[in-house]
Design a protein around this motif. Structure first.
Motif: not given
Length: 55
Positions: A22-27, A39-42, A47-51
């Motif tokens: 997924l990281h490679g796809f975004h880059l 902006p989509v990548y950021l 979104k990967r943060k969970t409270v």
């Protein structure tokens, strides 16, 4: 002098890492669209943060 104890935090933030593919796809998309995908990548990273809430 005795310091008063602070209460335990009521919530904690857990960060999950973005997978390698997924990281490679975004880059790749950031590179191919000349930064328009940034902006989509950021937002994907944010979104990967969970409270976690404690009771």
């Amino acid at each position: 002098m005795v310091m008063p104890q602070q209460p335990a935090p009521r919530k904690a933030v857990q960060r999950r890492k973005m997978g390698f593919l997924l990281h490679g796809f975004h880059l790749t998309m950031c590179f191919c669209t000349v930064g328009l995908w940034t902006p989509v990548y950021l937002s994907g990273l944010r979104k990967r943060k969970t409270v976690i809430r404690y009771r």
